[in-house]
Design an enzyme around this catalytic site. Structure first.
Site, PDB file in Angstrom:
ATOM      1  N   ASP A 179      -5.017  -4.187   5.407  1.00 36.46           N
ATOM      2  CA  ASP A 179      -5.294  -5.118   4.324  1.00 36.46           C
ATOM      3  C   ASP A 179      -4.148  -6.135   4.270  1.00 36.46           C
ATOM      4  OD1 ASP A 179      -6.471  -6.280   2.144  1.00 36.46           O
ATOM      5  OD2 ASP A 179      -5.975  -4.675   0.736  1.00 36.46           O
ATOM      6  N   HIS A 224      -2.372  -0.905  -3.640  1.00 35.68           N
ATOM      7  CA  HIS A 224      -3.393   0.129  -3.585  1.00 35.68           C
ATOM      8  C   HIS A 224      -2.885   1.259  -4.462  1.00 35.68           C
ATOM      9  CE1 HIS A 224      -4.492  -1.493   0.670  1.00 35.68           C
ATOM     10  NE2 HIS A 224      -4.894  -2.289  -0.291  1.00 35.68           N
ATOM     11  N   SER A 242       0.865  -1.182   0.000  1.00 37.38           N
ATOM     12  CA  SER A 242       0.000   0.000   0.000  1.00 37.38           C
ATOM     13  C   SER A 242       0.900   1.230   0.000  1.00 37.38           C
ATOM     14  CB  SER A 242      -0.922  -0.044   1.219  1.00 37.38           C
ATOM     15  OG  SER A 242      -1.828   0.999   1.195  1.00 37.38           O
TER      16      SER A 242
END
Ligand SMILES: C[S@@+](CC[C@H](N)C(=O)[O-])C[C@H]1O[C@@H](n2cnc3c(N)ncnc32)[C@H](O)[C@@H]1O
Lengths: 281, 196
Positions: free
Chosen positions: B129, B38, B11
């Site tokens: 996540d 992401h 991310s």
């Protein structure tokens, strides 16, 4: 090896259970999800299982077969209706540049928007065609398997909070006017103008089991076949091929390619990057 | 025998970290690499940029595209990427934990499809996540690696996975490449560990 996957269930067994569930649903209710891609379908089944407080797909099967209301809930959960006006604005730019000039040569234009969901894609196309001066001689047939979304599509409403996102997309998509000209707001809801609906017909159609119903100059089917397995994708491509005019245009989603299907040889790319193809054979 | 697969999630700072991992991988890595970062919907040149770091070609995944050893396929912006039957499957289902692509979605599909042949790598990020997905890979006997939080641009994501007990090995970015090369040279970590 792994000591029986510590509480996560056997993936192979789960696949068998899913096959049985889908077979049961098909035989008992007539809905055919057998050719869908299991990996994404499975996640939605997990969600339904959690909501129904069930721990295996077999338990879900039992409930679905004996309880129609549960089948309804499952149907709703399996239907992914995510959409937006001018989703992937670049696609619409490419459509304007490459497809609109071809359509100008036709006296009458028939478009099929397959898997139209709540209609955002359909109305985006209607706006584009109107700005290109083609809308008056166009009829858009917009279909989906899910009649609940079709009802919403027919109303042509969207939440006002979406308006600024859509207006930005519209500009990026090469819009030549102002997006706000196409809707009126009342009590938190934006309603698209009547004119955009005049030449649009919404109807239920299942790509898995229904047949071709006309011959089209353009077919758009975006982000629908990603939910299908490859053999089913090939079948639906067969349906599209049969439903396209000899030089008709096929438009797919941003990450879908005709190259990976049996129908590659029947099309030439009009814009490979934006997944616009023209039927040649 | 089907080989291994490497799944990488990142991310905040994940693009740069992945670039360094890719720089340390050889051109003949024996397994496909699938990635969920992401990313901004506008970041359409990410694959091209990442491809410059090392010998492996990087591309956005296409729906139903087949995996091959040495490919590096990214979840496209605003799509989930899943793996099934040696192929990429895309979806635009709702974001999971506010993310689409979701690292958990990718890892969980890889865990089910490849079981003990799966290798999951969780890089830097300001999110939680990836933990659930790594846990699933681990439970199925796969190898799980987290970037050392001390070296991560943002330690939250790898730390969450470590605290969840989902991580087999905590490594610096340089060591991750080596670990992947040696994992991909053996058929099954489960067997390898059992033999020790
Ligand atoms: C994710 S939406 C895509 C909407 C729109 N085309 C877009 O790209 O924004 C997928 C749509 O496909 C529809 N669909 C799924 N299976 C179908 C089938 N067998 N026949 C027709 N439509 C189907 C769903 O009901 C849903 O509305």
């Amino acid at each position: 090896m792994a000591d029986r996957d510590r509480g996560y269930g056997e993936p192979e067994l789960e696949i068998l259970e899913i096959e049985l569930l889908l077979e049961g649903i098909h035989r008992h209710y007539g809905f055919d999800f057998r050719g869908y891609a299991y990996s994404s379908l499975k996640r939605r089944l997990w969600r339904v299982m959690a909501e129904e407080h069930l721990s295996t797909v077999s338990e879900l099967q039992s409930r679905v077969l004996h309880d129609e209301a549960c089948m309804e809930r499952l149907l709703r959960a399996l239907s992914i209706n995510v959409t937006a006006m001018f989703r992937d604005p670049d696609f619409f730019v490419a459509f304007r540049d490459k497809v609109a000039p071809l359509l100008r040569t036709y006296p009458f234009i028939r478009v099929w928007n397959a898997g139209c969901s709540t209609g955002e894609e359909t109305y985006s196309l209607a706006i584009l065609l109107a700005e290109e001066g083609l809308y008056e001689r166009t009829r858009i047939y917009a279909t989906d398997i899910n009649d609940a979304v079709l009802e919403r599509a027919e109303a042509g409403d969207f939440p006002v909070e979406k308006a600024s996102e859509y207006a930005q997309n519209y500009l990026k998509a090469g819009g030549s006017g102002a997006f706000s000209d196409y809707y009126a707001t009342r009590e938190g809801t934006a309603r698209l103008s009547r004119r955009l609906k005049d030449n649009v017909v919404f109807a239920q159609h299942n790509l898995v089991s229904d047949r071709s119903f006309n011959e089209f100059h353009v077919i758009l089917c975006r982000n629908v076949m990603i939910y299908f397995g490859r053999p089913l994708q090939d079948r639906v491509h067969g349906l599209f091929y049969d439903s396209l005019d000899r030089l008709g245009i096929l438009g797919l989603g941003q990450k879908e390619s005709i190259r990976l299907t049996r129908y590659e040889g029947y099309y030439e790319p009009l814009d490979v990057h934006h997944r616009l193809y023209r039927r040649i054979g | 025998m089907v080989g291994r697969v490497v799944a990488i999630g990142g991310s905040w700072g994940g693009g740069a970290a992945l670039g360094r991992v890719l720089a340390s991988l050889p051109g003949d890595l024996g397994a496909p690499v699938v990635v969920a970062l992401h990313r901004y919907p506008g970041a359409s040149r990410l694959a091209e940029q990442l491809g410059r770091h090392g010998p492996l070609a990087v591309a956005d995944a296409e729906d139903k595209q087949e995996l091959w050893p040495g490919c590096v396929l990214l979840a496209p912006p605003d799509y989930h990427l899943l793996v099934e039957g040696g192929m990429c499957v895309l979806s635009i289902d709702e974001p999971v934990r506010y993310s689409r692509p979701s690292i958990d979605v990718l890892f969980e599909s890889v865990a089910d499809a490849y079981r003990s042949r799966a290798v999951g790598v969780l890089l830097t990020g300001a999110s939680e996540d990836g933990s659930a997905g790594l846990a699933r890979i681990q439970a199925r006997g796969g190898l799980t690696i987290a970037q050392d939080p001390a070296s991560a641009e943002c330690p939250i994501m790898p730390r969450a996975a470590i605290e969840a007990g989902a991580v087999g090995r905590v490594l610096g970015l340089e060591e991750i490449g080596e670990a992947l090369v040696s994992a991909c040279a053996t058929e099954d970590v489960g067997v390898e560990e059992g033999a020790r």
